[in-house]
Motif scaffolding. Structure first.
Motif, PDB file in Angstrom:
ATOM      1  N   GLN A   1       0.843  -1.198   0.000  1.00 27.42           N
ATOM      2  CA  GLN A   1       0.000   0.000   0.000  1.00 27.42           C
ATOM      3  C   GLN A   1       0.879   1.249   0.000  1.00 27.42           C
ATOM      4  N   HIS A   2       0.391   2.311  -0.628  1.00 30.94           N
ATOM      5  CA  HIS A   2       1.157   3.554  -0.754  1.00 30.94           C
ATOM      6  C   HIS A   2       0.603   4.678   0.114  1.00 30.94           C
ATOM      7  N   GLY A   3      -0.488   4.417   0.840  1.00 38.86           N
ATOM      8  CA  GLY A   3      -1.177   5.508   1.504  1.00 38.86           C
ATOM      9  C   GLY A   3      -0.702   5.836   2.902  1.00 38.86           C
ATOM     10  N   ASP A   4      -0.116   4.871   3.618  1.00 43.48           N
ATOM     11  CA  ASP A   4       0.223   5.087   5.028  1.00 43.48           C
ATOM     12  C   ASP A   4       1.683   4.735   5.276  1.00 43.48           C
ATOM     13  N   PRO A   5       2.574   5.744   5.327  1.00 43.98           N
ATOM     14  CA  PRO A   5       4.001   5.463   5.547  1.00 43.98           C
ATOM     15  C   PRO A   5       4.312   4.918   6.934  1.00 43.98           C
ATOM     16  N   ARG A   6       3.346   4.967   7.848  1.00 41.07           N
ATOM     17  CA  ARG A   6       3.541   4.418   9.187  1.00 41.07           C
ATOM     18  C   ARG A   6       2.796   3.100   9.356  1.00 41.07           C
ATOM     19  N   GLY A   7       2.337   2.529   8.239  1.00 44.61           N
ATOM     20  CA  GLY A   7       1.586   1.299   8.286  1.00 44.61           C
ATOM     21  C   GLY A   7       2.394   0.096   7.851  1.00 44.61           C
ATOM     22  N   LEU A   8       1.734  -1.056   7.793  1.00 43.00           N
ATOM     23  CA  LEU A   8       2.378  -2.297   7.377  1.00 43.00           C
ATOM     24  C   LEU A   8       2.432  -2.380   5.854  1.00 43.00           C
ATOM     25  N   PHE A   9       3.474  -3.038   5.351  1.00 42.28           N
ATOM     26  CA  PHE A   9       3.647  -3.330   3.933  1.00 42.28           C
ATOM     27  C   PHE A   9       3.564  -2.058   3.075  1.00 42.28           C
ATOM     28  N   PHE A  10       4.125  -0.968   3.599  1.00 48.28           N
ATOM     29  CA  PHE A  10       4.183   0.292   2.857  1.00 48.28           C
ATOM     30  C   PHE A  10       5.141   0.136   1.682  1.00 48.28           C
ATOM     31  N   ALA A  11       4.651   0.448   0.476  1.00 48.77           N
ATOM     32  CA  ALA A  11       5.441   0.239  -0.740  1.00 48.77           C
ATOM     33  C   ALA A  11       6.238   1.471  -1.147  1.00 48.77           C
ATOM     34  N   GLY A  12       6.046   2.594  -0.458  1.00 49.57           N
ATOM     35  CA  GLY A  12       6.799   3.797  -0.749  1.00 49.57           C
ATOM     36  C   GLY A  12       6.147   4.661  -1.815  1.00 49.57           C
ATOM     37  N   THR A  13       6.684   5.857  -1.956  1.00 53.09           N
ATOM     38  CA  THR A  13       6.229   6.781  -2.988  1.00 53.09           C
ATOM     39  C   THR A  13       7.358   7.152  -3.943  1.00 53.09           C
ATOM     40  N   GLU A  14       8.522   6.535  -3.746  1.00 49.89           N
ATOM     41  CA  GLU A  14       9.672   6.709  -4.637  1.00 49.89           C
ATOM     42  C   GLU A  14      10.618   5.533  -4.401  1.00 49.89           C
ATOM     43  N   PRO A  15      11.582   5.319  -5.297  1.00 46.95           N
ATOM     44  CA  PRO A  15      12.516   4.209  -5.100  1.00 46.95           C
ATOM     45  C   PRO A  15      13.350   4.406  -3.831  1.00 46.95           C
ATOM     46  N   THR A  16      13.490   3.351  -3.057  1.00 47.22           N
ATOM     47  CA  THR A  16      14.329   3.395  -1.861  1.00 47.22           C
ATOM     48  C   THR A  16      15.809   3.335  -2.246  1.00 47.22           C
ATOM     49  N   TRP A  17      16.659   3.570  -1.255  1.00 47.51           N
ATOM     50  CA  TRP A  17      18.108   3.429  -1.464  1.00 47.51           C
ATOM     51  C   TRP A  17      18.429   2.029  -1.963  1.00 47.51           C
ATOM     52  N   SER A  18      17.862   1.002  -1.346  1.00 50.07           N
ATOM     53  CA  SER A  18      18.151  -0.374  -1.756  1.00 50.07           C
ATOM     54  C   SER A  18      17.684  -0.645  -3.179  1.00 50.07           C
ATOM     55  N   ASN A  19      16.549  -0.110  -3.560  1.00 50.65           N
ATOM     56  CA  ASN A  19      16.043  -0.241  -4.932  1.00 50.65           C
ATOM     57  C   ASN A  19      17.054   0.332  -5.914  1.00 50.65           C
ATOM     58  N   ARG A  20      17.515   1.525  -5.654  1.00 49.93           N
ATOM     59  CA  ARG A  20      18.461   2.185  -6.570  1.00 49.93           C
ATOM     60  C   ARG A  20      19.777   1.414  -6.653  1.00 49.93           C
ATOM     61  N   GLN A  21      20.251   0.914  -5.515  1.00 53.06           N
ATOM     62  CA  GLN A  21      21.508   0.171  -5.529  1.00 53.06           C
ATOM     63  C   GLN A  21      21.367  -1.127  -6.313  1.00 53.06           C
ATOM     64  N   LEU A  22      20.257  -1.838  -6.137  1.00 55.92           N
ATOM     65  CA  LEU A  22      20.072  -3.092  -6.855  1.00 55.92           C
ATOM     66  C   LEU A  22      20.033  -2.847  -8.355  1.00 55.92           C
ATOM     67  N   ARG A  23      19.373  -1.803  -8.777  1.00 55.69           N
ATOM     68  CA  ARG A  23      19.326  -1.505 -10.211  1.00 55.69           C
ATOM     69  C   ARG A  23      20.727  -1.215 -10.755  1.00 55.69           C
ATOM     70  N   GLN A  24      21.534  -0.541  -9.966  1.00 55.04           N
ATOM     71  CA  GLN A  24      22.917  -0.296 -10.380  1.00 55.04           C
ATOM     72  C   GLN A  24      23.685  -1.611 -10.493  1.00 55.04           C
ATOM     73  N   ILE A  25      23.485  -2.512  -9.543  1.00 57.54           N
ATOM     74  CA  ILE A  25      24.136  -3.824  -9.588  1.00 57.54           C
ATOM     75  C   ILE A  25      23.690  -4.599 -10.821  1.00 57.54           C
ATOM     76  N   LEU A  26      22.411  -4.546 -11.134  1.00 59.65           N
ATOM     77  CA  LEU A  26      21.890  -5.248 -12.307  1.00 59.65           C
ATOM     78  C   LEU A  26      22.478  -4.681 -13.593  1.00 59.65           C
ATOM     79  N   ARG A  27      22.590  -3.373 -13.674  1.00 60.47           N
ATOM     80  CA  ARG A  27      23.162  -2.773 -14.889  1.00 60.47           C
ATOM     81  C   ARG A  27      24.622  -3.168 -15.067  1.00 60.47           C
ATOM     82  N   GLN A  28      25.326  -3.320 -13.966  1.00 62.32           N
ATOM     83  CA  GLN A  28      26.740  -3.698 -14.039  1.00 62.32           C
ATOM     84  C   GLN A  28      26.934  -5.178 -14.342  1.00 62.32           C
TER      85      GLN A  28
END
Length: 383
Positions: free
Chosen positions: A180-207
């Motif tokens: 869910q994207h509506g409650d940043p203080r709730g369970l299973f919050f999916a975020g409203t932008e890429p997290t640090w880990s998301n960005r790092q993994l994409r960099q690893i995949l590109r490499q």
């Protein structure tokens, strides 16, 4: 079987992983996290590669997508790094191995499932340029999930039972866990932008992922299903040929959330979407290896309590310690029997992955595609 590959903390797990890589002579690239760990230690996604940069086949083993679940995945990585027979079997010119240790090092160190942004990383691989998916079912149960008291009142728990009775247990699980994207203080919050880990993994995949023609990826998780059982959950395109191939590689017991035969619900924003996006040139064969720990209600109770705690940082030390211990037990079973089951099943799955990556890689003729579609339809009808 050497169970010393399991650790008691993120810092110990990282030290053991780095030591195993050093014994193998593998260089490690560390994507250092901007925040410190629970004990002031450095946090990082550590990546080690065995094999040529242009290998046609890439076997990926990743751990710690859900932070605290990294105790299990890290141990599997160290177990495989320390196995001489496995190491020798992987010495093949067209094969490379990629170990990605602690995709969410913050959650691993602080013993949370989520990232420093309170984001469930395995719901965060979204197209944030597009409108974010709504989850009204989550909103319908949110107040019941995160009550004002901990332990929660009987009324809130009965409310969740009532939802399950009206809509079905699977519907309740999907409402809670889909993301869910509506409650940043709730369970299973999916975020409203890429997290640090998301960005790092994409960099690893590109490499590391854009030179290969085929990927076999095992991502290790815990917390769903019977204790000690490693469910093989298909991750990838919902195409008959891909699903049939997964069962050819890993056996008929491979489940698929889209078919409704998995302990996991269908989820949004999962890791495989990033792989398919960043490595579009490669045939993707993905598997979530999900180990059961405790009954589902106990796991959910632990998650509810831990999120309650996170939203109340002034909670007394004794209550904090009790809730954190409850969460740890929900995702890491610290018995020798459970640990042996984990390693035995992981060894089998990884060997099957290695063998799958040794099969000929070719495009299907139209007639073969039709035959596979018919085979898949028959399998779904029987399931």
């Amino acid at each position: 079987m050497n169970l010393s590959c399991f650790a008691q903390s993120y810092a110990e797990a990282r030290q053991k992983f780095l030591a195993s890589c050093a014994r193998r002579g593998l260089a490690v690239e560390s994507h250092v996290h901007p925040l410190p760990g629970r004990d002031g230690e450095q946090l990082a996604i550590d990546v080690a590669r065995l094999g040529a940069a242009d290998a046609a086949n890439l076997l990926v083993l990743s751990s710690g997508c859900h932070g605290i679940e990294g105790f299990c995945g890290s141990a599997i990585q160290i177990d495989r790094l320390d196995d001489d027979a496995w190491f020798a079997a992987c010495q093949r010119g067209d094969l490379a191995l990629l170990y990605i240790h602690a995709l969410n090092p913050y959650g691993f160190s602080w013993e949370r499932r989520v990232t420093q942004e309170n984001v469930d990383l395995n719901r965060n691989f979204q197209d944030f340029a597009a409108p974010l998916a709504d989850n009204p079912d989550y909103r319908a149960v949110a107040k019941l999930l995160l009550p004002e008291r901990c332990p929660p009142t009987l009324a809130s728990t009965l409310g969740l039972y009532g939802y399950a009775l009206r809509h079905g247990r699977k519907a309740l699980q999907a409402a809670i866990s889909r993301g869910q994207h509506g409650d940043p203080r709730g369970l299973f919050f999916a975020g409203t932008e890429p997290t640090w880990s998301n960005r790092q993994l994409r960099q690893i995949l590109r490499q590391h992922g854009r030179q290969c023609r085929r990927i076999g990826w095992i991502d290790v998780h815990t917390g769903l299903g019977p204790s000690g059982y490693g469910e093989r959950i298909y991750k990838g395109r919902q195409e008959p040929a891909d699903i049939v191939r997964a069962r050819q590689w890993w056996g008929p017991q491979v489940t698929n959330s889209a078919e409704g035969n998995s302990a996991s619900s269908e989820l949004n924003g999962t890791l495989d979407l990033a792989v398919l996006d960043e490595c579009a040139q490669a045939q993707y064969n993905g598997l979530t290896l999900e180990y059961g720990t405790q009954p589902g209600l106990k796991v959910l109770t632990a998650l509810r309590a831990e999120q309650w705690l996170e939203n109340r940082p002034d909670t007394d030390a004794a209550t904090r310690a009790r809730i954190k211990a409850q969460l740890r037990a929900a995702f890491y079973v610290e018995t020798d029997a459970w640990k042996r089951q984990v390693l035995e099943q992981a060894r089998e799955v990884l060997e099957l992955t290695r063998q799958g990556l040794a099969t000929p890689l070719r495009a299907l003729h139209q007639s073969e595609s039709r035959a596979i579609a018919e085979q898949y339809s028959g399998m779904r009808a029987r399931s």
